[in-house]
Design a protein around this motif. Sequence first.
Motif, PDB file in Angstrom:
ATOM      1  N   LEU A 123       0.867  -1.170   0.000  1.00 12.33           N
ATOM      2  CA  LEU A 123       0.000   0.000   0.000  1.00 12.33           C
ATOM      3  C   LEU A 123       0.904   1.221   0.000  1.00 12.33           C
ATOM      4  O   LEU A 123       1.855   1.285   0.776  1.00 12.33           O
ATOM      5  CB  LEU A 123      -0.895  -0.035   1.244  1.00 12.33           C
ATOM      6  CG  LEU A 123      -1.899   1.094   1.504  1.00 12.33           C
ATOM      7  CD1 LEU A 123      -2.988   0.592   2.444  1.00 12.33           C
ATOM      8  CD2 LEU A 123      -1.254   2.339   2.110  1.00 12.33           C
ATOM      9  N   LEU A 155      -2.887  -0.727  -3.662  1.00 10.87           N
ATOM     10  CA  LEU A 155      -3.731   0.393  -3.251  1.00 10.87           C
ATOM     11  C   LEU A 155      -2.866   1.594  -2.906  1.00 10.87           C
ATOM     12  O   LEU A 155      -1.767   1.441  -2.383  1.00 10.87           O
ATOM     13  CB  LEU A 155      -4.554  -0.010  -2.015  1.00 10.87           C
ATOM     14  CG  LEU A 155      -5.448   1.068  -1.376  1.00 10.87           C
ATOM     15  CD1 LEU A 155      -6.613   1.418  -2.315  1.00 10.87           C
ATOM     16  CD2 LEU A 155      -5.985   0.597  -0.025  1.00 10.87           C
ATOM     17  N   ILE A 182      -9.293  -6.237  -2.318  1.00 10.82           N
ATOM     18  CA  ILE A 182      -8.145  -5.589  -2.958  1.00 10.82           C
ATOM     19  C   ILE A 182      -6.871  -6.384  -2.760  1.00 10.82           C
ATOM     20  O   ILE A 182      -6.093  -6.604  -3.702  1.00 10.82           O
ATOM     21  CB  ILE A 182      -7.983  -4.149  -2.428  1.00 10.82           C
ATOM     22  CG1 ILE A 182      -9.132  -3.261  -2.910  1.00 10.82           C
ATOM     23  CG2 ILE A 182      -6.636  -3.554  -2.865  1.00 10.82           C
ATOM     24  CD1 ILE A 182      -9.153  -1.881  -2.290  1.00 10.82           C
TER      25      ILE A 182
END
Length: 212
Positions: free
Chosen positions: A4, A120, A209
């Motif tokens: 992330l 993400l 995700i």
Amino acid sequence: MKALHLLGPTGSGKTPLGEVLEARGLYGVRVIHFDFGAELRRIAGGLPAEGITPREVSFIKRVLEEGLLLENEHFYLAEKILRGVLSRKGASEGDLLLLNGLPRHEGQARDVLRLVDLRLAVELSVEEEVLLERLRRDPAGDRRHRTDDTAVLVQKKLHWYRERTLPLRELYRKKGIPLISLSVEAGDTGETLRRKLLRALPETQFKTIFGF
């Protein structure tokens, strides 16, 4: 390793949020917080870092003193630091890597995407007036020993963020990497930002995700 990317200008709360997520995890998943700026300051301060030469330490000091970005030809150094942190923290493929301060521009992003499975991006969005208030108040208490918060360096870093880092949003869009934006207020701490993240990223969406 699934990752992330935490985006946000200096003072927006990336480090406090990253520290809380590393301490508490995210929906039962261990989080490895890679704070690139903190690692640069750590190395410049004389703490040992695996494989970093004295010449590279001198270069890192200049980067911090002048508010520079590592350009493409120096990405090898960022990669070396990242691998060292992952080793030091005992990271595994089942962990979630939280990138804070890297990548900072498109060239770095393309190199980072070679190394990790970026799923993400989370942007800490803050108005400049609020940001300057946060830098003055230091609500999370993470900036009191910083030497790179002079007015000149802060403005330089904000300029680089607007010109070089924000365009990553479009790069991620083209690559199908979703982006979540969190609005930051003057008094936000790592814990309040964590709560905002949980509201913006429910567990079902998180699992979809990242596939955890």
